[in-house]
Each structure stands twice: as structure tokens, then as C-alpha cells.
Write an enzyme that holds these catalytic residues in place. Structure first.
Site, PDB file in Angstrom:
ATOM      1  N   GLY A   4     -15.962   3.436  -8.353  1.00 13.05           N
ATOM      2  CA  GLY A   4     -16.967   4.080  -7.505  1.00 13.05           C
ATOM      3  C   GLY A   4     -16.584   5.497  -7.136  1.00 13.05           C
ATOM      4  O   GLY A   4     -15.397   5.822  -7.008  1.00 13.05           O
ATOM      5  N   ARG A  31     -16.788   1.480 -14.776  1.00 13.64           N
ATOM      6  CA  ARG A  31     -16.005   0.345 -14.284  1.00 13.64           C
ATOM      7  C   ARG A  31     -15.412  -0.513 -15.404  1.00 13.64           C
ATOM      8  O   ARG A  31     -15.007  -1.646 -15.165  1.00 13.64           O
ATOM      9  CB  ARG A  31     -16.884  -0.528 -13.367  1.00 13.64           C
ATOM     10  N   ASP A  57      -7.312  -1.814  -8.542  1.00 18.88           N
ATOM     11  CA  ASP A  57      -7.367  -2.447  -9.866  1.00 18.88           C
ATOM     12  C   ASP A  57      -7.102  -1.431 -10.976  1.00 18.88           C
ATOM     13  O   ASP A  57      -6.371  -1.712 -11.918  1.00 18.88           O
ATOM     14  CB  ASP A  57      -8.731  -3.109 -10.098  1.00 18.88           C
ATOM     15  N   LYS A 110      -7.592   6.558  -5.242  1.00 21.40           N
ATOM     16  CA  LYS A 110      -8.984   6.861  -4.892  1.00 21.40           C
ATOM     17  C   LYS A 110      -9.708   5.630  -4.355  1.00 21.40           C
ATOM     18  O   LYS A 110      -9.478   4.549  -4.874  1.00 21.40           O
ATOM     19  CB  LYS A 110      -9.706   7.326  -6.165  1.00 21.40           C
ATOM     20  N   THR A 111     -10.485   5.721  -3.377  1.00 10.31           N
ATOM     21  CA  THR A 111     -11.547   4.794  -2.972  1.00 10.31           C
ATOM     22  C   THR A 111     -11.989   5.087  -1.550  1.00 10.31           C
ATOM     23  O   THR A 111     -11.147   5.253  -0.648  1.00 10.31           O
ATOM     24  CB  THR A 111     -11.191   3.287  -3.096  1.00 10.31           C
ATOM     25  N   ASP A 130     -13.212   2.967   0.241  1.00  9.36           N
ATOM     26  CA  ASP A 130     -13.013   1.727   1.009  1.00  9.36           C
ATOM     27  C   ASP A 130     -11.759   1.754   1.881  1.00  9.36           C
ATOM     28  O   ASP A 130     -11.633   0.949   2.799  1.00  9.36           O
ATOM     29  CB  ASP A 130     -12.930   0.520   0.065  1.00  9.36           C
TER      30      ASP A 130
HETATM   31  P1  FBP Z   1     -14.375   1.399  -5.654  1.00 12.05           P
HETATM   32  O1  FBP Z   1     -13.736   0.139  -5.172  1.00 12.05           O
HETATM   33  O2  FBP Z   1     -14.492   1.457  -7.119  1.00 12.05           O
HETATM   34  O3  FBP Z   1     -13.725   2.622  -5.085  1.00 12.05           O
HETATM   35  O4  FBP Z   1     -15.876   1.411  -5.129  1.00 12.05           O
HETATM   36  C1  FBP Z   1     -16.230   1.517  -3.813  1.00 12.05           C
HETATM   37  C2  FBP Z   1     -17.642   1.028  -3.551  1.00 12.05           C
HETATM   38  O5  FBP Z   1     -18.397   2.102  -3.029  1.00 12.05           O
HETATM   39  C3  FBP Z   1     -17.675  -0.174  -2.614  1.00 12.05           C
HETATM   40  O6  FBP Z   1     -17.615   0.209  -1.266  1.00 12.05           O
HETATM   41  C4  FBP Z   1     -18.971  -0.836  -2.995  1.00 12.05           C
HETATM   42  O7  FBP Z   1     -18.981  -2.218  -2.695  1.00 12.05           O
HETATM   43  C5  FBP Z   1     -19.032  -0.617  -4.473  1.00 12.05           C
HETATM   44  O8  FBP Z   1     -18.297   0.562  -4.736  1.00 12.05           O
HETATM   45  C6  FBP Z   1     -20.434  -0.494  -5.002  1.00 12.05           C
HETATM   46  O9  FBP Z   1     -20.395  -0.475  -6.375  1.00 12.05           O
HETATM   47  P2  FBP Z   1     -21.425   0.279  -7.334  1.00 12.05           P
HETATM   48  O10 FBP Z   1     -21.047   1.704  -7.317  1.00 12.05           O
HETATM   49  O11 FBP Z   1     -21.132  -0.309  -8.655  1.00 12.05           O
HETATM   50  O12 FBP Z   1     -22.791   0.065  -6.802  1.00 12.05           O
END
Ligand code: FBP
Length: 549
Positions: A77, A141, A172, A198-199, A201
Site C-alpha cells: 500500500g 502486492r 511481509d 514503509k507502511t 499502519d
Molecule cells: P500496507 O500494509 O501494504 O502498507 O498497506 C496499508 C493499507 O493501507 C492498510 O491500512 C489497508 O488495510 C490496506 O492497505 C488496503 O489495501 P488496498 O490498498 O489493497 O486497498
């Protein structure tokens, strides 16, 4: 391309660097490390990258470096600051040798496997300095975990003479970066692998990594919006706003936003699990606050909900686990035409307790629970509208109380989901500086021949000049966990710690935030102005480091 005045100004912003990264730099080795748990297993799986020392970048003497080609991948993400990691990497490489080249693999890890790439030149890089988004090369992803994928990577690296790959990703992706580093060492193919944390979250952090990049900006954007909503609620005095926030399993984003904006209620999934709470108990908790506020004439308020909440309610967790097992590669289910048919089928296959719970859920939510899984086989929590579920259940309970004469207020609720609004925002000064420093750091780790490391920048609550840059062996952050039924080495995910300072601060204040209005209105991210307004790190970091108490 047309740009706003702020875009133009940000293009010229020069990220602040730690002193150690400003001139000549050398890599200093610290003590050998071991993994956070399961040492024997991790050591056996990573014989070449286990036990490496922690690294620190310090002032060095002038040195000459050969030109080197590097490939970069954005994984997962979007998170604000990703472009600055790439800019730092580019500037770092050119600083070491102007003939070095940076290639970007397109669309995430699949770019490496499918040999989709572009050379990142100075013109391209300059367009993306201090901007949000991952659009410079795109993200994806695809999981990098099979040897045929690693071998495809070798092919393209040989073709482009790439000596190092930088993977910018979450827990991951960095786990996979380490597997890749180990594999390339075993094969002795001369390709180094470096990760970057990165994230949005905020769940990739530990004793070495203080925070993942993007968390700061995303939380500031959401907190601004929550503050605006609170001001509206306090003006109109007629709505309860139920706001779900991204963050996957961990509640770091919800907690940080609560610390920044002081809402009336904020649910923390980790606490729900610890207290073994049912959905009804959560609803009762919200209802109690609504009734109490209504008695004081306050028929409005804000409720923050972490997006992973549903997975932490023990009975829900069981139901989701059963659904995951039932629906994995289930052709029969996929072939069914109508939602009703699917619902009947699912009900027939669940255990009695899970069937009861499934039946009690509003149809929309039950359907969302059976939608497509992510590449890891998990339910996609960002698509489950928990805020609507809670509104529906709270409204029912309040109507019941009204009938019994125990509630005289008015309940009108609005729902919101904040996630995508913040993931590509223009990085705050903190993220712009942090990410640029991470990029430069990665360059020096590569120049020193390191592999299997994550670039790290710490001491982040001090002014940027005092930040400490270095590298942490990825194996140091690993333990064994069950994934898809098998024990796997993975970087430990950081959930909200209930005995950590951020949660303790929240817990000590939430009762008074619930009763009276103590809303904070953080306002938009400020990029220019006094440092205490523009460079402030998250409350989470400030509390964790004891800067605020
Ligand atoms: P990452 O774990 O890849 O950093 O993604 C964060 C995130 O924004 C989460 O908070 C959310 O649940 C998810 O990605 C949403 O995924 P997508 O971008 O595939 O809709």
C-alpha cells in the site's frame, strides 16, 4: 504539467539530513545480533544473513566509489514519503559516483519478475521530490517468495548490471527481502538486497525501527479531518459521527488520531481482544456514553473505530477463521449465482456458534465477510463496513432503551471511512526528511557491500540533525509464526501494547474526553513556519520516547 503553488514550493524543499549523512560517511559495525525469538530455527533458515552486526553510519574520510547500478521496488500500500526514499537513493548514488544508475521496477515486485523497469533519471526524480504517492514507478502486492521468481530477478539484474535491489515495503515485503538476500548469497550471484520500513499502519516497529514511514503524514491527515468533523459536530450539535480508520490489524492509527484529536470514543482492537469482549459489549460501551452525553444535552459526538476491530472480537475471529477455511479455493461457492444462495450455503457449513453469529449480522456485513480474500488468504478488513454495523446495533439498543424510558435523547449517526485520503498525501516535513535520510542510508549500506539489512534512522524525536542512521539485520527482527497453516520466519508485527505509554495516556484520559467536549482541532499539515508546528513527530513517538508524559 500544471502545478499548484504548494506543489512548486515543495519541489524545492531541501529535506533536513542528520549530520552524519552530510559529508563523507563510513559504516561502523556494532555487536553481533540474534533474532527476537526462535533463534535456532531462524539461524538454520538464514545461515548467511543471521547474526550480522547492527550498523551505524558515522563521519568518515573522503573515499572514491566505483559506479554501481541499483534497482528499486515499491511494495504494498502507498505511504507518504516513498518518493523521497527513491530521491535519497538517487542523490546518494550520484554523490558516490556520478555514473551510477538507478532503475525502478514497475508495478511492485512483479516488475522484477516480469522484467518491467525504467531508468530513473535526474529529470524524472526532480518531478517527484517531496511528493506523495507511489506513481513514480507504481506499487503492487505480488509476493516475492518462490525461487523461480528470485531467479527471474537474477536474469534482469545481470542484464542491467544491477548489483543491489532496494525493497521499500512493510513487514511481509521486508521478510521476503531477507529471504531474497539469503538466496542471492547462497547462489553467490553478487546481488545485495536492502529493505526500507514503509507502511501507514505503523505496525513495523521494534527496538531498532522507531516508526515506519508514512504513519506520521497519514495520521496527521486523518486527525485534521476528525478535528474538522468534531468542530462541525460541536456546531450543529445533532450528529454522532462513526469514523473507521485504516491500519489493518493494528490500532496504531486510531490511537494516534485519538491522541491528536481527543474524540469522545476510540475503540482499540488489542484491548477488545485482551478483555475478550463481545460485539454486544462493545455496543453497550458506546451506548452508555451516548446516553450519558444525552443527559447533559449533548446529542452528538465522535467514535473512532480501527478497521481491524472485527477480527479481534473473539467470536468474530472464530467465524472469520471458519469462513477463511471454508471459502479458500471453493469453486462450488464461487459458482453460486445469488447472494441468498451463498448465504444459505455458508450457514449450512458453519459451526453452531458461528452460524448463530453469522445469522445475527446485518446481511450487508455478512456478505462482506465472504468477499474475495487478499493474496495471503485473509479477509480484506478495509472492505468491511464495521462503522455501519455499529451504528445499526447502537440505534437498535437506543430504541430499546427509549421504549423502557431509559433514554430520552436523539440519535442521528453518520458514517465515514478514512484510509485512501491519507495514503498519498504530500509527506509532512517529518516523513519527507525521514524518507530522504532512509534513501541516503540505503546507498551507504549498498556501497559498504551489505545485504539482508533494513535501512534505519532513529532518535527521531530529536531535531533531524541529531538523527542516527544505520542498518539492522532483518533476521534480528524475525520470529516463527503460523501462516497458511505452516510455520514461517516473519518479521514480528507490532500491535498496540496495552502497557505502552501511548495507550496508557489514552486510557487515563478517555473518560473525561467521553463526557465533556475536549476536542482538539489539529488543522492541516503545515509545511512552512515554526519548527514546533511543522516538524512535530507523532504523539505515539513522543510518548514512547518519554518526550511528553
Ligand atoms: P500496507 O500494509 O501494504 O502498507 O498497506 C496499508 C493499507 O493501507 C492498510 O491500512 C489497508 O488495510 C490496506 O492497505 C488496503 O489495501 P488496498 O490498498 O489493497 O486497498
Amino acid at each position: 504539467m500544471q502545478k499548484s503553488p504548494l506543489q512548486i514550493a515543495r519541489g524545492n524543499y531541501q529535506p533536513k539530513l542528520p549530520v552524519a549523512l552530510k559529508g563523507n560517511v563510513k559504516v561502523q559495525e556494532g555487536a553481533a545480533t540474534q533474532s527476537v525469538a526462535d533463534q535456532e530455527e531462524i539461524k538454520a533458515l538464514f545461515p548467511n544473513t543471521y547474526g550480522l552486526p547492527v550498523l551505524e553510519l558515522v563521519k568518515g574520510k573522503e573515499a572514491s566509489y566505483p559506479a554501481i547500478n541499483v534497482g528499486v521496488i515499491l511494495s504494498g500500500g502507498q505511504a507518504p514519503g516513498g518518493h523521497n526514499v527513491i530521491c535519497g537513493l538517487f542523490d546518494g548514488l550520484k554523490r558516490l559516483n556520478k555514473d551510477s544508475k538507478l532503475y525502478g521496477f514497475l508495478g511492485g515486485p512483479s516488475g522484477l519478475i516480469e522484467h518491467q523497469y525504467t531508468e530513473l533519471t535526474a529529470d524524472i526524480i526532480d518531478e517527484y521530490r517531496n511528493t506523495g504517492g507511489f506513481d513514480i514507478i507504481g506499487s503492487g502486492r505480488t509476493k516475492l517468495e518462490e525461487t523461480w521468481q528470485f531467479d527471474k530477478g537474477i536474469e534482469i539484474c545481470k542484464e542491467l548490471d544491477i548489483k543491489a535491489i532496494v525493497i521499500i515495503g512493510g513487514d511481509d515485503s521486508n521478510t521476503n527481502a531477507c529471504v531474497l538476500a539469503e538466496y542471492y548469497l547462497q547462489k553467490q550471484c553478487g546481488i545485495q538486497v536492502i529493505g526500507c520500513p514503509k507502511t501507514i499502519d505503523g505496525d513495523l516497529k521494534n527496538s531498532m525501527i522507531e516508526t515506519s514511514f508514512g504513519f506520521d503524514t497519514a495520521c496527521k491527515v486523518y486527525s485534521e479531518l476528525i478535528g474538522n468533523i468534531q468542530r462541525d459536530a460541536n456546531s450543529a450539535k445533532k450528529y454522532w459521527h462513526f469514523i473507521r480508520l485504516m491500519g489493518r490489524s493494528a490500532s496504531h492509527i486510531a490511537l494516534e488520531c485519538a491522541l491528536q484529536s481527543q474524540p469522545n470514543i476510540c475503540l482499540i482492537s488489542e484491548e477488545v481482544e485482551k478483555k475478550n469482549m463481545t460485539l454486544n459489549e462493545i455496543v453497550d460501551g458506546i451506548v452508555n456514553v451516548i446516553v450519558e452525553r444525552s443527559e447533559a444535552g449533548l446529542n452528538f459526538g465522535t467514535v473512532l473505530i480501527p478497521e481491524g476491530l472485527i477480527e479481534f472480537i473473539p467470536a468474530m475471529k472464530r467465524l472469520i477463521r471458519e469462513l477463511n477455511d471454508l471459502l479458500a479455493n471453493n469453486e462450488e461457492f464461487l459458482a453460486m449465482g445469488t447472494d441468498d444462495e451463498k448465504r444459505q450455503y455458508v450457514k449450512g457449513m458453519l459451526s453452531p456458534e458461528s452460524r448463530e453469529l453469522y445469522r445475527s449480522l446485518p446481511k450487508g456485513i455478512a456478505r462482506q465477510l465472504t468477499m474475495d480474500r487478499d493474496p495471503h488468504g485473509n479477509v480484506q478488513v478495509s472492505q468491511i463496513e464495521t462503522e455501519k454495523l455499529l451504528i445499526e446495533m447502537v440505534a437498535k439498543k437506543l430504541a430499546m432503551l427509549k421504549g423502557e424510558g431509559k433514554y430520552k435523547g436523539k440519535f442521528a449517526a453518520l458514517n465515514h471511512f478514512f484510509g485512501y485520503e491519507g495514503r498519498c498525501a504530500t509527506p509532512s516535513n517529518f516523513d519527507a526528511d525521514y524518507c530522504y535520510a532512509l534513501g541516503i542510508t540505503a546507498t551507504y549500506l549498498i556501497a559498504a557491500g551489505k545485504t539482508g539489512y533494513m535501512a534505519l534512522v532513529r532518535n527521531l524525536t530529536a531535531p533531524a540533525a541529531e538523527w542516527i542512521a544505520g542498518g539492522v539485520p532483518i533476521t534480528m527482527m524475525m520470529n516463527m509464526e503460523k501462516r497458511n497453516g505452516k510455520m514461517k520466519p516473519v518479521i514480528q508485527k507490532a500491535l498496540v501494547e496495552l502497557d505502552g505509554e501511548p495507550f496508557k495516556y489514552f486510557a487515563a484520559h478517555r473518560e473525561s474526553w467521553a463526557k465533556t467536549n475536549q476536542y482538539i482541532y489539529p488543522g492541516p499539515i503545515q509545511y512552512y513556519g515554526p519548527s514546533e508546528v511543522c516538524d512535530l513527530p507523532t504523539h505515539t513517538l513522543l510518548l514512547e520516547k518519554g518526550v511528553i508524559k
